[in-house]
Scaffold this active site. Structure first.
Site, PDB file in Angstrom:
ATOM      1  N   ASN A 153       0.796  -1.227   0.000  1.00 18.75           N
ATOM      2  CA  ASN A 153       0.000   0.000   0.000  1.00 18.75           C
ATOM      3  C   ASN A 153       0.831   1.281   0.000  1.00 18.75           C
ATOM      4  OD1 ASN A 153       0.706  -0.905   2.602  1.00 18.75           O
ATOM      5  ND2 ASN A 153      -0.944   0.240   3.556  1.00 18.75           N
ATOM      6  N   GLY A 230       2.496  -5.839   7.432  1.00 20.27           N
ATOM      7  CA  GLY A 230       1.460  -6.513   6.661  1.00 20.27           C
ATOM      8  C   GLY A 230       0.296  -6.916   7.529  1.00 20.27           C
ATOM      9  N   SER A 231      -0.427  -7.924   7.101  1.00 19.81           N
ATOM     10  CA  SER A 231      -1.632  -8.340   7.810  1.00 19.81           C
ATOM     11  C   SER A 231      -1.301  -9.032   9.127  1.00 19.81           C
ATOM     12  CB  SER A 231      -2.468  -9.283   6.934  1.00 19.81           C
ATOM     13  OG  SER A 231      -1.829 -10.547   6.832  1.00 19.81           O
ATOM     14  N   THR A 232      -2.252  -8.986  10.047  1.00 21.00           N
ATOM     15  CA  THR A 232      -2.072  -9.634  11.344  1.00 21.00           C
ATOM     16  C   THR A 232      -1.922 -11.136  11.193  1.00 21.00           C
ATOM     17  OG1 THR A 232      -3.267  -7.883  12.499  1.00 21.00           O
ATOM     18  CG2 THR A 232      -3.163 -10.026  13.594  1.00 21.00           C
ATOM     19  N   GLU A 252       4.586  -4.807  12.353  1.00 19.76           N
ATOM     20  CA  GLU A 252       3.599  -3.724  12.259  1.00 19.76           C
ATOM     21  C   GLU A 252       2.445  -4.262  11.431  1.00 19.76           C
ATOM     22  OE1 GLU A 252       1.260  -1.109  10.969  1.00 19.76           O
ATOM     23  OE2 GLU A 252       2.921  -0.314   9.777  1.00 19.76           O
ATOM     24  N   CYS A 286      -2.809   1.064   6.834  1.00 22.82           N
ATOM     25  CA  CYS A 286      -3.002   0.399   8.130  1.00 22.82           C
ATOM     26  C   CYS A 286      -3.495   1.378   9.192  1.00 22.82           C
ATOM     27  CB  CYS A 286      -1.709  -0.261   8.580  1.00 22.82           C
ATOM     28  SG  CYS A 286      -0.333   0.903   8.799  1.00 22.82           S
TER      29      CYS A 286
END
Length: 486
Positions: A153, A230-232, A252, A286
């Site tokens: 992103n 990135g994603s959890t 993060e 995010c």
């Protein structure tokens, strides 16, 4: 712009294709034209990248702090010179509007300039000892090689906030950028630092499929720190792999960020901030606003003004300078966001402003009468969908804001600084911004979250601590008397 120059990646000091049999097409999210096709890297490439980085890092740390600082500063100057190229790259590879791309490039320049001060933080400290005749010295040293894995992103700045500090503190770097944005998140940065003067092989870029190299870049024995954005869900797996191999992990991850508007807020300021913090880069951030939590007494006026403000934003082709909302990264993301909108409708939310789909472009949605117990309010929405939740009190606003598994960032709007600070201290997030929106990042400030939003902090002393280790050396200058020999 011709992107054929980016069909290779720097692996172990050589720009070449990967050794995998797989290819990936790098597409413009708006036009869907193929910018360039990449032959992907495999595990052998990962090993070569790490072994070379570990070898070259010994040469890099042998340079003086002045020499390393000058090279890092050179990179900032080069990015300043190439800013239009970088902006154009972000518009074509990520679907960024000019506003967003400009913010990202400016942020990246600032990140490098901040990192250029870090070589001078690698100093020796003298500390007193409780033992007579002893001298204590504390040395700060690089960890060796850092692995960086980043998202699509904000690929330039998200990669830069790890790469520049890692290099500045004396480390080698192997980066695995997102497959959607391998140039702006990896190769472009590597070329920038090579041209600035880092030794060849100190930094490698692994453009590869997660299924083929995802675990390998983390489990390889050489890197001591894994820096992931990135994603959890993916972050939890990377954290587990790092832990199993006794590596430091900086994670993060996702956010479900609350934007609280109390009844004494400046309504115009709050609405403008809400529109920026939610719809910049189509909400694919995010730290974008996910839930707008608004006092019921001003709720009708807030949603009316928000709809008016958002409806005026130009939607469409990011190549046009006045476009504010461009495409989502791909068709899959469009379907995911629309699925969440449908979930909200089925739960009873009101569609106050209905968006439209054209290709990968999704115009803004505003859903009102949202309850925090709805499934859509508990998920991170990576798209241009605003959720507005009415509350009856300050206490309820705090409770709703904290009722999420995430804890990245938040905002509080109030005309009373004391009141806003009181609320901010009760929010379970790593960052809170008073009378401003949630999308804030400064190179020297601690950036990171709580709960499922991650572990660790970027920025300033906090990132130096992450990418370095300390060694205690004591020197006994006088003969020591041991109890058993007295």
């Amino acid at each position: 712009m011709n992107y054929s120059q980016w069909n290779t990646m720097p692996i172990g000091g050589v720009w070449r294709e990967g050794s995998s049999e797989k290819y990936v097409d790098n597409k413009n999210p708006y036009t869907e034209e193929v910018l360039v096709s990449h032959k992907l890297a495999n595990r052998e490439d990962v090993n070569e990248a790490y072994e070379t980085a570990a070898r070259v890092q010994k040469e890099w740390i042998g340079l003086s702090p002045d020499q390393r600082a000058r090279i890092i500063e050179n990179a900032a100057s080069l990015l300043q010179e190439r800013r239009e190229e970088a902006i154009e790259l972000l518009r074509n590879e990520t679907g960024s509007t000019k506003v967003k791309a400009t913010i990202e490039v400016n942020s990246s320049i600032a990140l490098i300039r901040e990192a250029a001060t870090y070589p001078y933080e690698m100093d020796e400290r003298m500390m007193p000892s409780a033992i007579p005749g002893k001298e204590n010295r504390i040395y700060r040293e690089p960890v060796g090689v850092v692995n960086v894995i980043t998202s699509w992103n904000f690929p330039l700045s998200l990669s830069m906030r790890s790469i520049a500090p890692a290099l500045a503190t004396g480390n080698g770097v192997v980066i695995k950028p997102a497959s959607n944005t391998p140039i702006s998140g990896g190769s472009f940065i590597a070329k920038l630092f090579e041209d600035a003067g880092i030794p060849k092989g100190l930094m490698s870029v692994i453009i590869g499929a997660g299924s083929e190299v995802g675990d390998a870049v983390v489990e390889h024995p050489i890197p001591r720190v894994i820096s992931f954005t990135g994603s959890t869900e993916v972050g939890k797996r990377i954290g587990a792999l790092a832990g199993q191999n006794l590596k430091e992990a900086s994670l993060e991850l996702g956010g479900n960020n609350a934007f609280i508007v109390l009844e004494d807020a400046d309504l115009e300021q709050a609405v403008e901030s809400a529109a920026f913090g939610k719809f910049l880069h189509q909400g694919q951030i995010c730290m974008a606003i996910n839930r707008m939590i608004v006092s019921r007494t001003i709720y009708p006026a807030f949603i009316e003004k928000l709809k008016e403000k958002v409806s005026a934003l130009k939607v469409g082709d990011p190549r046009q300078d006045d476009t504010i909302i461009g495409p989502l990264i791909d068709e899959k993301q469009v379907h995911e966001v629309l699925g969440l909108v449908n979930k909200g409708k089925q739960s009873g939310a009101t569609v106050y402003l209905e968006g439209k789909v054209e290709g990968n472009v999704l115009s803004p949605f505003i859903l009102t009468d949202v309850d925090n117990m709805m499934g859509i309010a508990q998920e991170e929405i990576f798209g241009p969908v605003a959720l507005v939740i009415p509350v009856d009190s300050e206490e309820e606003a705090i409770s709703v804001a904290n009722d999420t598994r995430y804890g990245l960032t938040a905002s509080v709007f109030s005309s009373s600084m004391d009141r806003a600070l009181g609320v901010a201290k009760q929010l379970q997030t790593g960052m809170v911004h008073i009378n401003d929106q949630t999308v804030n990042s400064e190179p020297s400030m601690p950036f990171g979250g709580e709960k499922d939003s991650g572990i660790g902090r970027f920025g300033g002393q906090w990132i130096i601590d992450k990418f370095t280790t300390v060694k205690w050396v004591s020197v006994q200058k006088e003969k020591r008397q041991y109890p058993m020999f007295v």
